[in-house]
Design an enzyme around this catalytic site. Structure first.
Site, mmCIF file in Angstrom:
data_model
loop_
_atom_site.group_PDB
_atom_site.id
_atom_site.type_symbol
_atom_site.label_atom_id
_atom_site.label_comp_id
_atom_site.label_asym_id
_atom_site.label_seq_id
_atom_site.Cartn_x
_atom_site.Cartn_y
_atom_site.Cartn_z
ATOM 1 N N ARG A 88 0.844 -1.209 0.000
ATOM 2 C CA ARG A 88 0.000 0.000 0.000
ATOM 3 C C ARG A 88 0.876 1.254 0.000
ATOM 4 N NH1 ARG A 88 -2.122 -3.596 3.773
ATOM 5 N NH2 ARG A 88 -4.298 -4.215 3.533
ATOM 6 N N ARG A 151 -11.839 -9.045 8.837
ATOM 7 C CA ARG A 151 -11.039 -10.149 8.271
ATOM 8 C C ARG A 151 -10.509 -11.059 9.381
ATOM 9 N NH1 ARG A 151 -8.136 -6.255 3.875
ATOM 10 N NH2 ARG A 151 -9.753 -6.449 2.273
HETATM 11 O O1 LIG Z 1 -5.125 -4.208 0.249
HETATM 12 C C1 LIG Z 1 -5.273 -3.089 -0.241
HETATM 13 O O2 LIG Z 1 -4.388 -2.526 -0.894
HETATM 14 C C2 LIG Z 1 -6.600 -2.406 -0.124
HETATM 15 C C3 LIG Z 1 -7.098 -2.279 1.263
HETATM 16 O O3 LIG Z 1 -6.226 -1.584 2.084
HETATM 17 C C4 LIG Z 1 -7.477 -3.604 1.860
HETATM 18 O O4 LIG Z 1 -7.003 -3.925 2.936
HETATM 19 O O5 LIG Z 1 -8.301 -4.305 1.237
#
Ligand SMILES: O=C(O)C[C@H](O)C(=O)O
Ligand SMILES: NC(=O)c1ccc[n+]([C@@H]2O[C@H](COP(=O)([O-])OP(=O)(O)OC[C@H]3O[C@@H](n4cnc5c(N)ncnc54)[C@H](O)[C@@H]3O)[C@@H](O)[C@H]2O)c1
Length: 308
Positions: A88, A151
Site C-alpha cells: 500500500r 477479516r
Molecule cells: O489491500 C489493499 O491494498 C486495499 C485495502 O487496504 C485492503 O485492505 O483491502
C-alpha cells in the site's frame, strides 16, 4: 444527512451501495474526475432502490464540488489501488496529491464536514489530511481497523469452525501488511477466550493470515478488495450519522495515547455524531505495546515521504 463519496470506483461504489441499502441517509453524492462515471454509478444504484427497498437519493457528479456543499460526512476513496506484489505504501506518490486536493475542495464547500479517509496508504493519508486541513482531530477518521477486524473475525471463525456471529475480535495498529496488530489475546467465542479452543500456533496463523488479508485478495482479484471495505465504511458512517456511540478501531491523530504522538494509527475509538468522540484506552501487554511501537515506526517512515 448528506454523505459525499469522492471516487466512484470499486470502493466508492461499494460504500454508496451499502450506505443506501442501510437506508439511514437522505442523500449520497458520488464525485469522480472520470467524465460521467459517478453519474453512471449513481444512476445504476438508484435503479436498485425499488428492488432493494431504500429511499436514499443517490446522485453523481464529475469534479463539481459545489454539488457536495452541505455534506455532513465525506468519504475519500479517490486514488489508485495496488496491484499484486505491491505494498500500500507504494501508492503514496500518486495518492498523496489526490487526497490533498480532494480534502481541500471538500472543506471549501462543507466547512463542518467529517472526513473519512480510505485511500492508501491510509494511515499516512489520514495524517496528511490532518496536516493540510487543520480540521479538529475528531473530524478526521481513517478507515482500516474495522476492515482488518472483519477479516480477523473471518479467519477466527474459519479456525474455530464456528459461525462468524459467534466470534469477536479487534485489530489495531497500522493498516499495512506488517503493521497490523490483531489482538488475539482478547478475541472471544461467545465471551470465552479463543485461546481456550485454539493452539498458539493456530492463533499465530490466524493473525498472519489477517495481516495479509488485503494482499491475499489483491493477488486473487488483480486489484484490491471493495465489498468488505465498503461494508466497513458504511458501518462507520452509520455510527456517526445515527449517533450510535459504537466502538471501532480507527486511524486517528494521537497526542500521547498509547505512548504515541504526532501520528495517525489505528486504535479503538467511539464514533458518534461528532465523529471520534473518545479514544478508548485498553491495557496491553509489553509484547503488544512493542508491536504497536514497531507498527508506528513503519507508519512514521511512510509519513516521512510526505511533502506538505
Ligand atoms: O489491500 C489493499 O491494498 C486495499 C485495502 O487496504 C485492503 O485492505 O483491502
Ligand atoms: N483503507 C482501506 O481499508 C482500503 C480498502 C480498499 C481500498 N482502499 C484504497 O482505496 C482507493 C480506491 O480503491 P478502488 O479499488 O476504489 O480504486 P478504483 O480505481 O476502482 O477507484 C478510484 C477512483 O478514484 C477516482 N479518482 C482518481 N483521482 C481522483 C480525483 N482527484 N478526484 C476524484 N476522483 C478521483 C478514479 O477516477 C477512480 O474512479 C485505493 O487507494 C485503495 O488502495 C483502501
Amino acid at each position: 444527512m448528506k454523505i459525499t463519496i469522492v471516487g466512484a470506483g470499486a470502493v466508492g461504489a461499494s460504500c454508496a451501495e451499502y450506505i443506501a441499502i442501510k437506508n439511514f441517509a437522505s442523500e449520497v453524492m458520488l464525485l469522480d474526475i472520470k467524465e460521467g462515471y459517478a453519474e453512471g454509478k449513481a444512476m445504476d444504484l438508484m435503479q436498485t432502490a425499488s428492488l432493494n427497498g431504500f429511499d436514499t437519493k443517490l446522485t453523481g457528479v464529475t469534479s463539481d464540488y459545489s454539488k457536495t456543499a452541505g455534506s455532513d460526512i465525506a468519504v475519500i476513496t479517490s486514488g489508485i489501488p495496488r496491484k499484486p506484489g505491491m505494498t500500500r505504501e507504494e501508492l503514496i506518490g500518486i495518492n498523496a496529491g489526490i487526497v490533498k486536493d480532494v480534502s481541500s475542495n471538500l472543506i471549501k464547500h462543507s466547512p463542518n464536514v467529517i472526513l473519512m479517509v480510505v485511500s492508501n496508504p491510509m494511515d499516512t493519508m489520514t495524517y496528511l489530511v490532518h496536516k493540510v486541513t487543520g480540521l479538529p482531530k475528531n473530524r478526521i477518521i481513517g478507515m482500516g481497523g474495522a476492515l482488518d477486524s472483519a477479516r480477523f473475525k473471518y479467519r477466527l471463525a474459519e479456525a474455530l469452525e464456528a459461525p462468524i456471529s459467534d466470534v469477536d475480535g479487534m485489530v489495531i495498529g497500522g493498516h499495512s501488511d506488517t503493521g497490523m496488530v490483531p489482538l488475539t489475546r482478547h478475541a472471544t467465542r461467545n465471551s470465552i477466550k479463543v485461546s481456550e479452543f485454539l493452539s498458539d500456533e493456530r492463533l499465530t496463523q490466524v493473525a498472519e493470515d489477517t495481516k495479509v488479508g488485503g494482499a491475499t485478495l489483491t493477488k486473487l482479484l488483480g486489484t484490491s478488495a471493495w465489498y468488505a471495505p465498503g461494508a466497513a465504511v458504511s458501518g462507520m458512517v452509520q455510527a456517526i450519522a445515527c449517533d450510535q456511540k459504537k466502538m471501532f478501531p480507527c486511524s486517528t491523530f494521537l497526542e500521547g495515547e498509547y505512548g504515541l504522538k504526532d501520528i495517525c494509527i489505528g486504535v479503538p475509538v467511539i464514533l458518534g455524531k461528532n465523529g471520534i468522540e473518545n479514544i478508548v484506552g485498553i491495557d496491553l501487554t509489553d509484547a503488544e505495546k512493542a508491536k504497536i511501537q514497531e507498527s508506528a515506526e513503519g507508519v512514521r517512515k511512510t509519513n516521512g515521504l510526505l511533502q506538505f
